[in-house]
Design an enzyme around this catalytic site. Structure first.
Site, PDB file in Angstrom:
ATOM      1  N   ALA A   1      15.332  91.367  46.347  1.00 13.90           N
ATOM      2  CA  ALA A   1      14.730  91.409  45.015  1.00 13.90           C
ATOM      3  C   ALA A   1      13.577  92.408  44.949  1.00 13.90           C
ATOM      4  CB  ALA A   1      14.257  90.006  44.627  1.00 13.90           C
TER       5      ALA A   1
ATOM      6  N   ASP B   1      18.467  97.088  55.581  1.00 12.78           N
ATOM      7  CA  ASP B   1      18.732  95.690  55.275  1.00 12.78           C
ATOM      8  C   ASP B   1      20.090  95.349  55.864  1.00 12.78           C
ATOM      9  OD1 ASP B   1      19.415  93.160  53.998  1.00 12.78           O
ATOM     10  OD2 ASP B   1      17.787  93.589  52.600  1.00 12.78           O
TER      11      ASP B   1
ATOM     12  N   ARG C   1      18.492  88.566  40.258  1.00 14.98           N
ATOM     13  CA  ARG C   1      17.169  89.161  40.426  1.00 14.98           C
ATOM     14  C   ARG C   1      17.207  90.474  41.173  1.00 14.98           C
ATOM     15  NH1 ARG C   1      18.916  85.777  43.961  1.00 14.98           N
ATOM     16  NH2 ARG C   1      18.210  85.741  46.116  1.00 14.98           N
TER      17      ARG C   1
ATOM     18  N   LYS D   1      23.733  95.765  51.270  1.00 16.11           N
ATOM     19  CA  LYS D   1      22.693  95.913  50.255  1.00 16.11           C
ATOM     20  C   LYS D   1      22.048  97.289  50.290  1.00 16.11           C
ATOM     21  CE  LYS D   1      21.255  91.083  49.673  1.00 16.11           C
ATOM     22  NZ  LYS D   1      20.129  90.127  49.776  1.00 16.11           N
TER      23      LYS D   1
ATOM     24  N   ASP E   1      11.519  88.534  53.593  1.00 12.32           N
ATOM     25  CA  ASP E   1      11.526  87.155  53.122  1.00 12.32           C
ATOM     26  C   ASP E   1      11.076  86.167  54.185  1.00 12.32           C
ATOM     27  OD1 ASP E   1      13.611  87.269  54.858  1.00 12.32           O
ATOM     28  OD2 ASP E   1      15.154  86.595  53.459  1.00 12.32           O
ATOM     29  N   ASN E   2      10.444  86.649  55.270  1.00 12.88           N
ATOM     30  CA  ASN E   2       9.941  85.720  56.275  1.00 12.88           C
ATOM     31  C   ASN E   2       8.697  86.298  56.942  1.00 12.88           C
ATOM     32  OD1 ASN E   2      10.779  86.862  59.191  1.00 12.88           O
ATOM     33  ND2 ASN E   2      12.401  87.364  57.714  1.00 12.88           N
TER      34      ASN E   2
ATOM     35  N   CYS F   1       9.527  59.952  63.664  1.00 20.40           N
ATOM     36  CA  CYS F   1       9.723  58.525  63.408  1.00 20.40           C
ATOM     37  C   CYS F   1       9.905  58.248  61.924  1.00 20.40           C
ATOM     38  CB  CYS F   1       8.572  57.709  63.979  1.00 20.40           C
ATOM     39  SG  CYS F   1       6.977  58.122  63.294  1.00 20.40           S
TER      40      CYS F   1
END
Length: 942
Positions: free
Chosen positions: A434, A459, A470, A486, A534-535, A590
């Site tokens: 995007a 990419d 987007r 991309k 994106d990270n 837990c």
């Protein structure tokens, strides 16, 4: 749950806006008047958003200056109507949104067909005429305008607009530990976390024991008294509170009123975009009126960087200000600011259009949906920091005169020299999603790498259907191409926007594995890097590379309506990694295993189930069969892990291995019994519903919800959803054929023998969240958009069955996918606005700005709306011991006059250091590909 007609493709807007808002938006007809760069930017974002229809209105023809930001105009379109040329190209963005062109007059009869009208290229007289008309007819009006480095936005959504959700955040909830029976009704929440409520919020109650009058009551307004307490109402007549309860925030509709344009001109309300420019909106409110008056008088815009036009506009502005009767009157006009407004008013910049266009399109969605708080009512923005830093170094009228080229709109602001520099730039763009698509569009419009330079975009992803809402450079037919990469598709798309751009697409992941590709020579040849990632891990890696090679880095990110921009300049600002966000809060094991109390817990549990059943066993079995070192590595694992791994491999390859579809159904049925009946029975055997703690308090209270086992039934849709998904996934793991025939699966289930459960003694169950922390957070699995692979079917069914065990309200597929997939919603409006800001910083970098205050880091939340800009934090400076002797080499040469290599210099340095009794500091500078690289070292003698 059935999707809306175009939601499967454009579901990210649905994630952000919600289903009800999407339905309201899909019943709205929108008119956009003016198809220059700003108009086409708004149109692109609105069409991607998914309104009912968009009409493009323009009575003008394409000019050279339009091409600097109107990305759907080509040089061969010069002289043609802008709306008619743009219509087919904009229509390709979303086949579910009819897009038409209109070139007639905007009459009252015509405008009544629309719910929202946007004006982007109209004079003040027309704005006032249409403003009064729209206000009287209940048509929502937005006026957007950009003049070089200045932007204006105005909203009038009528006298009675209802906002259903002011901020877009998920409603808060908290568990109750106490409610007093008195005139205040003090509610105390468990101290595990702050409740997060604010005074004026409305809440409802559920599961309260004792004071049952609160359960299911109408929303109550609260007054916050502390991070764990708040007051609700007089509870003295209520029953005595016993224990438990959940308090949940309720989003209440809010009615707001807008003034008409004519009324708001005299009494304006401003949304501040930059707190360092507190007085700027009032100045620009007068300045834009003066511009309209100038253009009405001369039938033209002010000439770029023309001193006489600037002087005249200042005079007009003083007259305009003197005639103001209301709060619009400014005590003292900033004449230098108004002159700069005049100098650049003829400009048409892609970055500013992207920013204002993103904001305006978001306001369209607010007008259509009632989701998020609208701008009330004026917003002004400027980026004059982009102009040359040197005081008094004004550009000349000759430098900025039109050249009849596609960059005329930008040359009129910055002159030809900057345009030449932009053409030489060599930039590395990491990511073509995007943000990457928007960056490439702006690069092409600005003329970046349109000469001797180059843009390298990498990419490794292919185009998926969900990208289309987007990542606007991609089209539906791109998805049908075999392996549609991309980077290559995006590169090809921007070449159509500007054939001069030199761009190369790569399919490489950035990281240590590709450092042979992106090596010293590669980075030393770059002018800068732009992240579109994106990270965080990849961002930090690229940050380290840029710090190492001394390259500017443009960093940005979005999260729904939120966005941020950070600019990193070598030796001037701190790096991206210098400050980090706090780590994401993890859920203790837990809680996941035994004591869930929210749907987020059951979804995380279902994600772990998915990985433990269908991903890890298959991977371990494959490694056991193919990797000779698998046993060696496994036996080195700590504790009991080697035994657990080998037992899992044995089950996968021997005991659990199915031979038919019937075996897969039997496996799924028995696993259902274990998870949703037997394990719950075992838990209740250890801790009966009436269990008390050592202090005498009920064990099942507070965050611990008492579960109940489920009884399987083939007539229960949710039960069968689980069996169908689990059986098919299990079959896929072993290469067996699955089945979607429910009737056939039900027949197979009739023959499945389910063992009778007997509770076991001595089973240890952790009861405290502090006993076992979730040290190893689950990896984010890749849940594909393909509805036939049963991934999300299993996650949704597994989560909702466990929610039923614990009486937790279930989540539909839409919400489950958002939470379980940890989807970061990206919408076109925020992305466009953020990238516009990024490219404004790029203009400063290319000009070589060196003042820290010239650069702007930014954060925005378009839902509120809120904007915050600040100068970057300065790069840390470390004071070192002063050296008695300093030698500075502009060039390092040998006695024969030849330049030293780096190795020769280091050898020379070593000899000099050893023979010296004092510290010697050497600083040398090489010219590498015409970019200075400073290397400094110091050695201290013993």
């Amino acid at each position: 749950m059935h999707c809306l007609p175009n939601e499967c493709v454009f579901s990210f807007f649905s994630y952000v806006l919600g289903h009800d808002a999407m339905k309201r938006m899909q019943s709205s007809n929108v008119l956009i008047s003016g198809l220059r760069g700003l108009g086409v930017e708004i149109a692109k974002n609105v069409i991607l958003g998914g309104v009912k229809s968009v009409t493009l209105h323009d009575q003008g023809s394409a000019e050279w200056r339009d091409l600097s930001s109107q990305f759907y105009l080509r040089e061969e379109d010069l002289g043609r109507n802008r709306a008619e040329v743009s219509q087919p190209r904009l229509a390709e963005l979303n086949s579910y949104v009819p897009v038409t062109a209109y070139t007639g007059a905007l009459t009252e009869e015509y405008l009544t067909e629309f719910q929202v009208v946007i004006l982007t290229d109209s004079n003040l007289e027309e704005q006032l005429r249409l403003g009064d008309l729209c206000h009287s007819k209940g048509i929502k009006l937005i006026i957007a305008d950009t003049r070089g480095l200045f932007g204006q936005l105005f909203c009038d959504f009528g006298e009675e607009m209802i906002v259903y959700d002011t901020n877009g955040e998920q409603p808060l909830s908290a568990m109750i530990s106490m409610i007093t029976k008195d005139s205040q009704g003090l509610v105390t929440c468990l101290d595990e976390a702050r409740h997060g409520f604010e005074t004026g919020d409305y809440v409802t109650f559920t599961e309260v024991q004792g004071m049952t009058e609160l359960n299911g009551c109408q929303p109550i307004e609260i007054k916050v008294l502390g991070p764990y307490t708040f007051s609700i109402c007089d509870t003295s007549s209520f029953s005595e509170y016993i224990r438990g309860g959940i308090v949940s925030q309720v989003k209440m509709p809010k009615k707001i009123a807008f003034k008409s344009l004519s009324a708001s001109m005299a009494e304006p309300e401003f949304v501040l975009t930059d707190f360092a420019k507190f007085d700027r909106p009032g100045q620009l409110h007068v300045g834009f009126q003066a511009l309209h008056a100038f253009e009405k008088k001369h039938k033209r815009q002010p000439k770029p960087w023309n001193q006489s036009d600037a002087d005249e506009l200042v005079s007009i502005a003083n007259d305009v200000n003197a005639n103001q009767a209301g709060s619009a009157k400014v005590e003292q006009l900033d004449e230098e600011l108004l002159k700069k407004l005049t100098y650049v008013a003829a400009g048409d910049l892609a970055p500013l259009n992207a920013f204002i266009g993103g904001l305006a399109a978001q306001e369209v969605m607010k007008a259509c949906t009632g989701k998020f708080m609208p701008i009330r009512q004026w917003l002004y923005f400027d980026a004059i920091e982009c102009l040359p830093e040197t005081e008094g170094a004004l550009l000349t009228e000759e430098d900025c005169a039109p050249r009849n080229c596609r960059y005329d709109g930008q040359i009129s602001v910055f002159g030809c020299k900057l345009q030449d520099e932009l053409a030489k730039q060599r930039y590395f763009l990491v990511g073509a999603g995007a943000i990457g698509c928007e960056l490439l569009k702006n690069f092409a419009m600005m003329g970046l790498a349109c000469g001797d330079g180059e843009v390298i975009v990498t990419d490794m992803d292919t185009i998926e259907k969900s990208n289309l809402n987007r990542q606007f450079l991609f089209r539906p037919w791109d998805v049908t191409v075999r392996w549609p990469m991309k980077s290559e598709t995006a590169a090809s798309a921007v070449k159509q926007m500007n054939p001069s751009i030199r761009i190369t697409g790569h399919q490489n992941r950035v990281g240590p594995d590709t450092e042979k590709i992106y090596d010293d020579e590669f980075f030393e040849g770059l002018h800068g890097v732009a992240n579109a990632l994106d990270n965080v891990d990849a961002r930090m890696y690229m940050d380290r590379r840029c710090v190492y090679y001394r390259k500017p880095l443009l960093e940005s990110g979005t999260l729904g309506t939120k966005g941020n921009v950070q600019v990193v300049i070598p030796f001037l600002t701190e790096s991206y990694s210098s400050s980090q966000d706090p780590p994401e809060k993890s859920i203790p094991i837990c809680t996941l295993k035994n004591f869930p109390n929210a749907i987020e817990h059951t979804l995380q549990w279902a994600r772990d189930e998915f990985e433990g059943l269908f991903k890890q066993p298959a991977e371990n079995a494959m490694q056991y069969l193919t990797d000779p070192k698998f046993m060696e590595r496994t036996l080195k694992l700590p504790g009991a892990q080697p035994l657990e791994v080998l037992e899992a491999v044995y089950r996968s390859l021997v005991t659990d291995r199915p031979s038919s579809r019937k075996d897969c159904v039997a496996w799924a049925r028995n696993h259902w019994q274990v998870q949703y009946s037997n394990n719950i029975r075992q838990l209740l055997h250890n801790f009966p519903p009436d269990q008390l703690t050592s202090s005498g308090a009920p064990f099942w209270s507070g965050p611990k919800r008492c579960p109940h086992p489920l009884e399987f039934s083939t007539s229960n849709e949710l039960h069968m959803d689980y069996i169908m998904a689990a059986a098919n996934l299990f079959a896929q793991t072993y290469g067996l054929a699955g089945s979607t025939d429910r009737a056939a699966v039900i027949r197979l289930l009739q023959d499945v023998k389910v063992p009778v459960f007997t509770p076991k003694s001595g089973v240890k169950i952790h009861v405290s969240d502090q006993e076992l922390q979730n040290a190893n957070a689950s990896k984010c699995l890749n849940f594909y958009d393909d509805d036939s692979n049963f991934h999300m079917d299993f996650i949704v069914a597994a989560s909702n069955l466990r929610a039923e065990n614990y009486d937790i309200p279930p989540a539909d597929r839409h919400k489950s996918k958002l939470i379980a997939g940890k989807i970061i919603p990206a919408i076109a409006t925020t992305t466009a606005a953020v990238v516009g800001l990024v490219c404004l910083e790029l203009l400063k970098i290319v000009q070589g700005h060196r003042r820290l205050e010239s650069y702007k880091n930014g954060f925005m939340n378009l839902a509120l709306p809120f904007f915050a800009f600040s100068e970057p934090i300065a790069a840390p400076r470390h004071k070192v011991k002063q050296c008695p002797s300093v030698q500075v080499f502009s060039k390092c040469v040998q006695p024969n006059g030849e330049e030293m290599t780096l190795r020769q210099f280091l050898d020379y340095f070593k000899v000099q250091q050893q023979s010296s009794k004092s510290c010697v500091c050497y600083i040398m500078r090489w010219q590498l590909n015409c970019f200075p690289l400073k290397i400094s070292s110091s050695l201290h003698a013993e």
